[in-house]
Write an enzyme that holds these catalytic residues in place. Structure first.
Site, short mmCIF file in Angstrom:
data_model
loop_
_atom_site.label_atom_id
_atom_site.label_comp_id
_atom_site.label_asym_id
_atom_site.label_seq_id
_atom_site.Cartn_x
_atom_site.Cartn_y
_atom_site.Cartn_z
CE LYS A 55 -4.56 -1.23 0.64
NZ LYS A 55 -4.55 -2.52 1.30
CB SER A 80 -8.94 0.91 11.06
OG SER A 80 -9.73 -0.11 10.50
N GLY A 184 -7.20 -2.59 -6.24
CA GLY A 184 -6.10 -1.70 -6.65
C GLY A 184 -4.86 -2.47 -7.04
CD GLU A 206 -13.41 -12.11 -4.46
OE1 GLU A 206 -13.34 -10.90 -4.19
OE2 GLU A 206 -14.26 -12.58 -5.23
N GLY A 210 -16.02 -13.67 1.03
CA GLY A 210 -16.22 -12.33 0.46
C GLY A 210 -15.90 -12.32 -1.02
CG ASP A 212 -16.60 -8.13 -3.47
OD1 ASP A 212 -15.90 -8.71 -2.63
OD2 ASP A 212 -16.21 -7.13 -4.08
CE LYS A 275 13.28 -21.66 7.93
NZ LYS A 275 12.54 -22.82 8.49
CB SER A 306 -0.67 -8.25 -0.44
OG SER A 306 -1.39 -9.01 0.50
C1 PLP Z 1 -5.23 -3.60 1.00
C2 PLP Z 1 -4.65 -4.93 1.02
C3 PLP Z 1 -5.06 -5.92 0.11
C4 PLP Z 1 -6.15 -5.69 -0.92
O1 PLP Z 1 -5.74 -4.72 -1.85
P1 PLP Z 1 -6.78 -4.05 -2.85
O2 PLP Z 1 -5.97 -3.08 -3.64
O3 PLP Z 1 -7.83 -3.36 -2.01
O4 PLP Z 1 -7.38 -5.12 -3.66
C5 PLP Z 1 -4.43 -7.15 0.15
N1 PLP Z 1 -3.47 -7.43 1.06
C6 PLP Z 1 -3.06 -6.51 1.95
C7 PLP Z 1 -1.98 -6.89 2.91
C8 PLP Z 1 -3.61 -5.24 1.96
O5 PLP Z 1 -3.20 -4.32 2.85
#
Ligand code: PLP
Length: 321
Positions: A55, A80, A184, A206, A210, A212, A275, A306
């Site tokens: 992010k 949050s 995103g 996903e 959820g 969607d 690890k 992510s």
């Molecule tokens: C926000 C987030 C997502 C989802 O990302 P989108 O861009 O909303 O699809 C997935 N993994 C983590 C760790 C996130 O912080």
């Protein structure tokens, strides 16, 4: 805010803005993961990104594109989770004031992390007020620019830089798996895949509870669901964005789902074998590959991890369970 869809050129421009600011995160491999999947799997480890998730890329890019007048009035967001921390850190680095609207009952650790990065937290009562209404009121009072977590061209193009780095490092892939909340990261990743490895099939993943995104792709329009219950707390969005959906519809092969149990198995795999501390949401894409939700035998497979921000007490319970 522009409603024009971002393109790969915007991802390239974002990667210039992020040069020397965002970490170029490592691409990890594991013989065990390859054996389980029967494939060559390349994990792009955004759990090692600044503030612990991809992010930061989108947040920093969106703030970098503001005009001097907009910068002077600051930025505003409601979250949050990881987006709040991303906006707080990206604002601090660029000398911009950030206000983050959080529910009164947001976890204290999340609030502290956001304040630790220099963001000002404003709380509201989620049972009495709507966060969008609070944001609107604050925007009118301060003139601050609202930066939403996914449905914004500069956020999408920033998020696309992680997959761009992955393709630059490992070359062509047969498949790319990306976790999906509001889309995103998936939309940005799909822009990079289409430009850098055109035959690569991109899948969103996903939480089962959820789905969607899966429903939306199949229905050909954005489907809204009630707030789902899943341990993937970064992917509890209830609808895709007006900008993310058309890109996903155009460039994503399909959307898969995984269960919470499959996320826990994957979280433990990362801890034990690689690890790595990965938050449940960060395990979505890997779970689809390692639990064989979609067959990838013999292929070259990219997986985006992510994020790695997980409450340590909850993490301990996942590991012990
Ligand atoms: C926000 C987030 C997502 C989802 O990302 P989108 O861009 O909303 O699809 C997935 N993994 C983590 C760790 C996130 O912080």
């Amino acid at each position: 805010m522009s409603t024009a869809l971002p393109t790969f050129d915007d991802v390239v421009a974002a990667s210039e803005r992020l040069r020397g600011v965002a970490h170029r995160t490592p691409v990890m491999t594991s013989t065990t993961a390859d054996a389980i999947a029967g494939a060559n799997v390349f994990f792009k480890a955004e759990n090692y990104q600044r503030m612990g998730a991809f992010k930061f890329r989108g947040g920093y890019n969106a703030i970098a594109k503001l005009t001097p007048e907009q910068r002077a009035k600051g930025v505003l967001t409601f979250s949050s989770g990881n987006h709040a921390q991303a906006i707080a850190l990206a604002s601090k680095l660029q000398g911009v004031k950030a206000t983050i609207i959080m529910p009164l009952d947001a976890p204290a650790a999340k609030r502290a992390a956001t304040e630790g990065y220099g963001g000002t937290v404003v709380t509201y009562d989620r049972y009495k007020e709507d966060r969008a209404a609070v944001a609107k009121r604050m925007q009118a009072e301060t003139g601050a620019t609202l930066i939403p977590p996914y449905d914004h061209a500069d956020v999408i193009s920033g998020q696309g830089t992680a997959a761009k780095e992955l393709f630059e490092e490992v070359g062509d892939l047969d498949y790319l798996f990306v976790c999906l909340g509001g889309g995103g990261l998936l939309a940005g990743s799909a822009l990079s895949a289409a430009a850098l490895s055109p035959s690569c099939q991109v899948f969103g993943v996903e939480p089962e509870a959820g789905n969607d995104g899966q429903q939306s792709l199949r229905a050909g329009k954005i489907v809204t669901i009630p707030t789902p219950k899943s341990i993937a707390d970064g992917a509890l969005t209830t609808y895709l964005g007006d900008l993310t959906f058309p890109i996903i519809q155009d460039k994503v092969k399909d959307i898969l789902t995984v269960s919470d149990a499959q996320l826990v198995t994957t979280l433990k795999f990362f801890a034990e074998r690689m690890k790595m501390v990965v938050e449940p949401t960060g395990c979505l894409a890997a779970a689809a590959v390692l639990q064989k939700v979609h067959p990838v035998a013999g292929a070259r497979v990219g997986v985006i991890i992510s994020g790695g921000n997980v409450d340590l007490k909850a993490y301990g319970e996942f590991l012990a369970g």
